[in-house]
Design a protein around this motif. Structure first.
Motif, PDB file in Angstrom:
ATOM      1  N   TRP A 135       0.940  -1.323   0.000  1.00  0.00           N
ATOM      2  CA  TRP A 135       0.013   0.078   0.073  1.00  0.00           C
ATOM      3  C   TRP A 135       0.892   1.351   0.020  1.00  0.00           C
ATOM      4  O   TRP A 135       0.600   2.164  -0.858  1.00  0.00           O
ATOM      5  N   ILE A 136       1.806   1.218   0.766  1.00  0.00           N
ATOM      6  CA  ILE A 136       2.583   2.442   0.930  1.00  0.00           C
ATOM      7  C   ILE A 136       3.408   2.591  -0.341  1.00  0.00           C
ATOM      8  O   ILE A 136       3.692   3.960  -0.996  1.00  0.00           O
ATOM      9  N   ALA A 137       4.028   1.683  -0.902  1.00  0.00           N
ATOM     10  CA  ALA A 137       4.503   1.779  -2.341  1.00  0.00           C
ATOM     11  C   ALA A 137       3.763   2.096  -3.392  1.00  0.00           C
ATOM     12  O   ALA A 137       4.079   3.035  -4.345  1.00  0.00           O
ATOM     13  N   ILE A 138       2.377   1.591  -3.385  1.00  0.00           N
ATOM     14  CA  ILE A 138       1.564   1.974  -4.530  1.00  0.00           C
ATOM     15  C   ILE A 138       1.096   3.506  -4.395  1.00  0.00           C
ATOM     16  O   ILE A 138       0.886   4.078  -5.190  1.00  0.00           O
ATOM     17  N   SER A 139       0.596   3.704  -3.045  1.00  0.00           N
ATOM     18  CA  SER A 139       0.242   5.081  -2.946  1.00  0.00           C
ATOM     19  C   SER A 139       1.215   6.203  -3.081  1.00  0.00           C
ATOM     20  O   SER A 139       0.877   7.355  -3.517  1.00  0.00           O
ATOM     21  N   SER A 140       2.556   5.739  -3.280  1.00  0.00           N
ATOM     22  CA  SER A 140       3.492   6.999  -3.600  1.00  0.00           C
ATOM     23  C   SER A 140       3.425   7.149  -5.014  1.00  0.00           C
ATOM     24  O   SER A 140       4.248   8.163  -5.343  1.00  0.00           O
ATOM     25  N   PRO A 155       7.137   9.418   7.958  1.00  0.00           N
ATOM     26  CA  PRO A 155       6.608   9.115   9.234  1.00  0.00           C
ATOM     27  C   PRO A 155       5.565   8.073   9.037  1.00  0.00           C
ATOM     28  O   PRO A 155       5.400   7.115   9.879  1.00  0.00           O
ATOM     29  N   LEU A 156       4.722   7.942   7.992  1.00  0.00           N
ATOM     30  CA  LEU A 156       3.883   7.118   7.823  1.00  0.00           C
ATOM     31  C   LEU A 156       4.287   5.664   7.630  1.00  0.00           C
ATOM     32  O   LEU A 156       3.896   4.650   8.289  1.00  0.00           O
ATOM     33  N   THR A 157       5.382   5.537   6.963  1.00  0.00           N
ATOM     34  CA  THR A 157       6.274   4.290   6.745  1.00  0.00           C
ATOM     35  C   THR A 157       6.924   3.608   8.063  1.00  0.00           C
ATOM     36  O   THR A 157       6.651   2.573   8.591  1.00  0.00           O
ATOM     37  N   LEU A 158       7.353   4.682   9.018  1.00  0.00           N
ATOM     38  CA  LEU A 158       7.939   4.259  10.205  1.00  0.00           C
ATOM     39  C   LEU A 158       6.765   3.802  11.082  1.00  0.00           C
ATOM     40  O   LEU A 158       6.966   2.811  11.955  1.00  0.00           O
ATOM     41  N   CYS A 159       5.639   4.261  11.137  1.00  0.00           N
ATOM     42  CA  CYS A 159       4.628   3.861  11.976  1.00  0.00           C
ATOM     43  C   CYS A 159       4.028   2.301  11.484  1.00  0.00           C
ATOM     44  O   CYS A 159       3.652   1.677  12.321  1.00  0.00           O
ATOM     45  N   VAL A 160       3.908   2.298  10.364  1.00  0.00           N
ATOM     46  CA  VAL A 160       3.414   0.813   9.776  1.00  0.00           C
ATOM     47  C   VAL A 160       4.656   0.061  10.202  1.00  0.00           C
ATOM     48  O   VAL A 160       4.434  -1.316  10.594  1.00  0.00           O
ATOM     49  N   LEU A 161       5.830   0.413  10.070  1.00  0.00           N
ATOM     50  CA  LEU A 161       7.057  -0.687  10.461  1.00  0.00           C
ATOM     51  C   LEU A 161       6.886  -0.890  11.925  1.00  0.00           C
ATOM     52  O   LEU A 161       7.250  -2.079  12.141  1.00  0.00           O
ATOM     53  N   SER A 162       6.418  -0.107  12.675  1.00  0.00           N
ATOM     54  CA  SER A 162       6.301  -0.357  14.371  1.00  0.00           C
ATOM     55  C   SER A 162       5.360  -1.331  14.479  1.00  0.00           C
ATOM     56  O   SER A 162       5.327  -2.077  15.009  1.00  0.00           O
ATOM     57  N   ILE A 163       4.111  -1.304  13.650  1.00  0.00           N
ATOM     58  CA  ILE A 163       3.201  -2.141  13.715  1.00  0.00           C
ATOM     59  C   ILE A 163       3.434  -3.586  13.168  1.00  0.00           C
ATOM     60  O   ILE A 163       2.975  -4.595  13.683  1.00  0.00           O
ATOM     61  N   SER A 164       4.465  -3.666  12.104  1.00  0.00           N
ATOM     62  CA  SER A 164       4.699  -4.654  11.649  1.00  0.00           C
ATOM     63  C   SER A 164       5.479  -5.533  12.796  1.00  0.00           C
ATOM     64  O   SER A 164       5.523  -6.882  13.032  1.00  0.00           O
ATOM     65  N   LEU A 165       6.507  -4.892  13.424  1.00  0.00           N
ATOM     66  CA  LEU A 165       7.499  -5.340  14.418  1.00  0.00           C
ATOM     67  C   LEU A 165       6.632  -5.878  15.609  1.00  0.00           C
ATOM     68  O   LEU A 165       6.595  -6.943  16.033  1.00  0.00           O
TER      69      LEU A 165
END
Length: 363
Positions: A134-139, A174-184
């Protein structure tokens, strides 16, 4: 070699059977996709109607009420009007970029819906990298806006496209870092696994309580990604004469309008999936494990309940977004970039480091 009539009939029936199998296979692939697109279209129409009603209530005026009961067909009437209006092209602009830009913005957002789990086992594509897809496509969407602004041969449109690109880059990190935190925290990047990880502890297992800082940063960043007030700098009327869509008319202008609401809807769905437990019926003070498994045990009925719960949470966030639009004033471009780079980026990075530390200590 001479074949009798029976053999010829057998070959014809076999070929017809193979043709029917191919048609069935095509329908089996296209059916879910068309169903999802239809549902998304209806959802966008509901959002447009809801925004007009809520904004009318906040401003103490009458909203849409003539096209259909309570004005529910007003958005459909506006779309039909745009469909039949004349498409104007700038005489000295780049026609190809001018035409392709709106399509890229819409298609890139539509593809993101394929990884959204609306209920248990009710997802178009359960991928291991769903949230990052989603992040890759939305960019890609800001590229369409930049192409549209450049192809318009208009300095205001071009500035609007540049602002859209700068704003997207500023808040994408910042959006990607938040998503990465959820993934961890969930030990997975699959949207289905993230929802399942939250369902183990019911209401208090939502990532909203486990990641409150990340939720606030994600909320602000998603509003900025959707270019919603107070972050709608790419189309600030008093500065850019409506920005990148200034030269557009007809269905091309309608595509930009639809893309903004598609982006808002997908952001709200990801807030529900990442932070609000997705399709799970998680009520406070009810901790019966069988109650949370109702979606898995009840088949079609459980799937319908899951879809209803997901949409209820999504539209609750949409209501907050709409209210924010008619409450806060617009930021300046320097304030917007400072907020993204100087505040949200360090906070989201600190949240990621904190989450990583807790995950390492728990091993």
């Amino acid at each position: 070699m001479i074949m009798d009539t029976t053999e010829v009939q057998d070959i014809d029936s076999f070929s017809r059977l193979e043709s029917l199998k191919e048609i069935y296979g095509i329908l089996w692939v296209l059916g879910p996709i068309l169903t999802l697109v239809l549902g998304i279209t209806i959802g966008v129409l509901v959002i447009v109607w809801l925004e007009r009603e809520v904004s009318a209530g906040i401003q103490q005026r009458i909203g849409p009420e003539y096209a259909g009961p309570l004005g529910v067909l007003q958005a459909l009437a506006d779309g039909t009007k745009l469909l039949f209006k004349e498409n104007l092209l700038p005489s000295r602009g780049d026609t190809r970029l001018f035409t392709i830009g709106p399509s890229i913005s819409v298609i890139s957002i539509l593809v993101s819906y394929s990884v959204i789990p609306f209920s248990y086992n009710f997802v178009l594509a359960d991928l291991n990298i769903g949230v990052f897809l989603w992040i890759a496509i939305s960019s890609i969407a800001p590229i369409g806006l930049l192409m549209s602004g450049y192809g318009s041969n208009n300095k205001y449109s071009f500035l609007g496209g540049l602002r859209a690109a700068a704003q997207s880059i500023s808040y994408e990190i910042p959006l990607t870092l938040c998503v990465l935190s959820i993934s961890l925290l969930s030990n997975s990047s699959s949207t289905v696994d993230i929802v399942d990880a939250q369902s183990k502890y019911g209401f208090w297992g939502w990532n909203l309580w486990r990641q409150p800082i990340g939720f606030i940063v994600f909320l602000i960043s998603s509003l900025a990604e959707c270019e919603r007030l107070p972050f709608d700098l790419p189309e600030a009327e008093e500065e850019l004469v409506a920005g990148y869509q200034t030269e557009y008319s007809g269905i091309k202008f309608g595509l930009f309008y639809v893309a903004s609401y598609l982006n808002l809807l997908i952001s709200s769905l990801f807030v529900t999936v990442l932070y609000l437990g997705g399709w799970n019926i998680s009520l406070p003070y009810i901790f019966v494990s069988e109650f949370f498994e109702i979606n898995k045990a009840c088949g079609i009925f459980g799937t319908i309940i899951g879809i209803f719960i997901t949409l209820a949470k999504t539209y609750l966030f949409l209501f907050i977004s709409i209210t924010t639009r008619w409450t806060l004033p617009r930021l300046r471009i320097d304030q917007l970039l400072n907020l993204g780079w100087k505040f949200l980026l360090p906070i989201s990075l600190g949240n990621l480091l904190l989450t990583t530390s807790f995950q390492l200590l728990s091993l």
